[in-house]
Write a protein that holds these residues in place. Structure first.
Motif, PDB file in Angstrom:
ATOM      1  N   LYS A   1       0.890  -1.405   0.034  1.00  0.00           N
ATOM      2  CA  LYS A   1       0.130   0.183  -0.021  1.00  0.00           C
ATOM      3  C   LYS A   1       0.966   1.272  -0.192  1.00  0.00           C
ATOM      4  O   LYS A   1       0.510   2.102  -0.691  1.00  0.00           O
ATOM      5  CB  LYS A   1      -0.944   0.015   1.132  1.00  0.00           C
ATOM      6  N   LYS A   2       2.133   1.138   0.778  1.00  0.00           N
ATOM      7  CA  LYS A   2       2.632   2.540   0.867  1.00  0.00           C
ATOM      8  C   LYS A   2       3.436   2.554  -0.435  1.00  0.00           C
ATOM      9  O   LYS A   2       3.443   3.859  -1.120  1.00  0.00           O
ATOM     10  CB  LYS A   2       3.945   2.226   2.000  1.00  0.00           C
TER      11      LYS A   2
ATOM     12  N   LYS B   1       1.137   4.228  -2.791  1.00  0.00           N
ATOM     13  CA  LYS B   1       0.886   5.786  -2.258  1.00  0.00           C
ATOM     14  C   LYS B   1       1.948   6.512  -2.690  1.00  0.00           C
ATOM     15  O   LYS B   1       1.842   7.616  -3.164  1.00  0.00           O
ATOM     16  CB  LYS B   1       0.761   5.816  -0.906  1.00  0.00           C
TER      17      LYS B   1
ATOM     18  N   GLY C   1       2.134   9.640  -5.343  1.00  0.00           N
ATOM     19  CA  GLY C   1       2.292  10.855  -4.949  1.00  0.00           C
ATOM     20  C   GLY C   1       3.628  11.555  -6.240  1.00  0.00           C
ATOM     21  O   GLY C   1       3.559  12.675  -6.411  1.00  0.00           O
TER      22      GLY C   1
ATOM     23  N   GLU D   1      -9.063   5.266  -0.352  1.00  0.00           N
ATOM     24  CA  GLU D   1      -8.303   4.660  -1.345  1.00  0.00           C
ATOM     25  C   GLU D   1      -8.892   4.845  -2.644  1.00  0.00           C
ATOM     26  O   GLU D   1      -8.297   5.349  -3.662  1.00  0.00           O
ATOM     27  CB  GLU D   1      -7.761   3.224  -1.160  1.00  0.00           C
TER      28      GLU D   1
ATOM     29  N   PHE E   1      -8.797   8.740  -3.601  1.00  0.00           N
ATOM     30  CA  PHE E   1      -7.416   8.904  -4.273  1.00  0.00           C
ATOM     31  C   PHE E   1      -6.640   8.258  -5.298  1.00  0.00           C
ATOM     32  O   PHE E   1      -6.099   8.891  -5.955  1.00  0.00           O
ATOM     33  CB  PHE E   1      -6.382   8.691  -2.794  1.00  0.00           C
ATOM     34  N   TYR E   2      -6.946   7.009  -5.595  1.00  0.00           N
ATOM     35  CA  TYR E   2      -6.426   6.503  -6.890  1.00  0.00           C
ATOM     36  C   TYR E   2      -7.111   6.797  -8.072  1.00  0.00           C
ATOM     37  O   TYR E   2      -6.736   7.285  -8.927  1.00  0.00           O
ATOM     38  CB  TYR E   2      -6.731   4.733  -6.782  1.00  0.00           C
TER      39      TYR E   2
ATOM     40  N   THR F   1      -5.577  10.379  -8.608  1.00  0.00           N
ATOM     41  CA  THR F   1      -4.195  10.226  -9.263  1.00  0.00           C
ATOM     42  C   THR F   1      -4.465   9.771 -10.609  1.00  0.00           C
ATOM     43  O   THR F   1      -3.864  10.166 -11.460  1.00  0.00           O
ATOM     44  CB  THR F   1      -3.604   9.012  -8.624  1.00  0.00           C
TER      45      THR F   1
END
Length: 510
Positions: free
Chosen positions: A180-181, A184, A188, A262, A265-266, A269
């Motif tokens: 997951k990190k 992210k 980013g 999530e 956010f995805y 992105t």
């Protein structure tokens, strides 16, 4: 007593001056390293920094992995702006960090690096390709003798670096939290690149970018009225194909994740990255995005996903091919020209490839890995092959390794890709984890198509990102039990927050 005190004071003063002198000397050596390459004096004085990195790496190995991912992403950006020491090969930064990470995994006896997980179909594909690359050391098609130095430089970049990548990702991305990190961090960095594109478009280029743009006329079109933006990447083609593959991954993740935050956010992105893709003016990127999503549709095994997705992208393709919608935007007009078979640059590529075919008929093994303009003299029969722009990763490999080599390469890539697809389709049971695997497979397929149209497959940051994440797909079956437990924990937290929010809302009405 006074004399003793005086001597001690003098010694302390001398020691302090010596420390200041050594510090200034060290600073001077670092300045020399940055501006003049790495002569012996600078290398010796820079040893403490290397040792410091090694020590910190052993204490914080995961931090070093994230540093590797960030360094890999910004390597071209840093090089263009002269933030890197002169004379050091670009590939050395990634390779040094990868080797250090693997050394730490081997030495740290408190951890089980699980190298056995890397013994899979992807490793088989890499071993096949690397084995062929070893044979290429005996390639003397150009009649210049065996150039071991040139071969090793090309072999390292074209073949062996894939070995480091799969091992590092297999060892270090082995838990749901780390995975997951990784997403992210990748998101980013991609958002930053899109924002940098916005900065280039609306606030102008840096002096270094302006100087580079002035020498690359392929990025200034239509008499200067259209600029192909390249963001933090080496060029617009690299940026556009990377954005298409990245958008593929995050679109799929947004569809398949159970966690609402999530998903948002995805999705954000994916949209901002797609906006950047259009600013690159890279026509191949449209096909990359479509191909990547088509792979996801097949792997999803879901009619509910397949039918709406197929309709949406059919309408999108129809709009680009058969209508003039959006023609007021220069970048959309540029993308639309991808469907024009008579476009000037496409015709030039066909001419170049026709010339290549004539020469390649006498070079079934290619002109040799590592052989280029600097290695092949002007009076050599194959000089033309070393000077023609390949415009494609596949063409580049074909010229260096011949029909035999490109066949081996394609077989190797197919083994890696199909093995990962097989895992997603048959071995994974959790819907969201299947989405992770399908998104990564779609991105890998998108980059392979990008490599067919442009020389981007091995460009930074693509090699580490897309070969590395494909390596993760092979360890997803082992990770699945942990993934289920971790996702249930996040989902329970989400539902609890929703319940508390609903209770608060009801209480406010009373």
């Amino acid at each position: 007593m006074k004399i003793a005190y005086s001597n001690s004071n003098a010694s302390s003063e001398f020691g302090g001056r010596r420390g200041v002198f050594l510090l200034l000397l060290f600073a001077l050596s670092i300045y020399q390293l940055i501006n003049s390459g790495f002569p012996a004096f600078a290398v010796v004085c820079a040893i403490p920094i290397v040792l410091l990195v090694v020590i910190l790496g052993f204490r914080q190995s995961m931090t070093l992995f994230w540093v590797l991912f960030i360094v890999n992403y910004f390597i071209h950006f840093a090089g263009r702006h002269r933030y890197l020491p002169a004379g050091i090969p670009t590939s050395l930064y990634d390779e040094a960090l990868e080797v250090l990470l693997l050394m730490m995994a081997v030495i740290d006896s408190s951890k089980d690096p699980k190298f056995g997980r890397a013994m899979n179909l992807m490793m088989l594909g890499i071993v096949i390709w690397c084995s062929f690359g070893l044979i290429e050391i005996f390639n003397d098609t150009c009649g210049l003798g065996y150039n071991v130095g040139a071969w090793f430089a090309g072999y390292r970049l074209l073949c062996f670096q894939l070995m480091w990548i799969i091992l590092v990702f297999t060892v270090y991305i082995n838990t749901p939290e780390r995975l997951k990190k990784l997403f992210k961090l990748w998101a980013g960095l991609s958002i930053f690149s899109a924002l940098w594109t916005y900065k280039q478009k609306n606030m102008g280029f840096t002096p270094a970018e302006s100087a580079w743009l002035a020498s690359n006329t392929t990025h200034i079109l239509q008499g200067g009225s259209l600029i192909r933006y390249f963001s933090t990447f080496s060029d617009a083609a690299n940026y556009g194909c990377n954005a298409a593959a990245t958008a593929t991954t995050f679109i799929v993740l947004s569809i398949t994740t159970r966690i609402r935050k999530e998903r948002l956010f995805y999705l954000f992105t994916a949209f901002i990255v797609m906006w950047g893709m259009f600013q690159s003016g890279t026509r191949t990127a449209i096909f990359c995005l479509g191909f990547g999503l088509a792979v996801f549709i097949v792997l999803s095994k879901s009619v509910k996903i397949a039918v709406p997705s197929a309709i949406v992208f059919a309408l999108f393709a129809f709009m680009l091919i058969f209508t003039n919608i959006g023609n007021g935007n220069q970048q959309i007009r540029r993308m639309r020209s991808a469907f024009n078979k008579n476009e000037a640059s496409t015709e030039q590529r066909k001419i170049n490839q026709a010339v290549m075919k004539k020469y390649m008929a006498d070079a079934p093994w290619g002109i040799g890995i590592g052989m280029g303009m600097d290695n092949v003299p002007s009076n050599n029969k194959f000089r033309k092959l070393s000077t023609l722009p390949p415009d494609s990763e596949y063409i580049f490999i074909w010229i260096r390794t011949g029909a035999i080599g490109i066949t081996v390469f394609l077989v190797s890539m197919a083994i890696m890709f199909l093995g990962a697809c097989w895992i997603v389709f048959f071995k994974l049971k959790t819907r969201s984890l299947m989405g992770v695997g399908a998104g990564i497979c779609g991105a890998f397929a998108a980059m392979q198509l990008g490599g067919y149209g442009n020389q981007v497959l091995y460009q930074y940051p693509n090699g580490l990102i897309f070969f590395g994440t494909l390596a993760i797909v092979y360890v997803l079956p082992q990770m699945e039990p942990e993934w289920v437990a971790y996702e249930e924990k996040l989902f329970a937290k989400q539902e609890e927050e929703k319940r508390l929010k609903l209770e608060k809302k009801r209480a406010s009405r009373v």
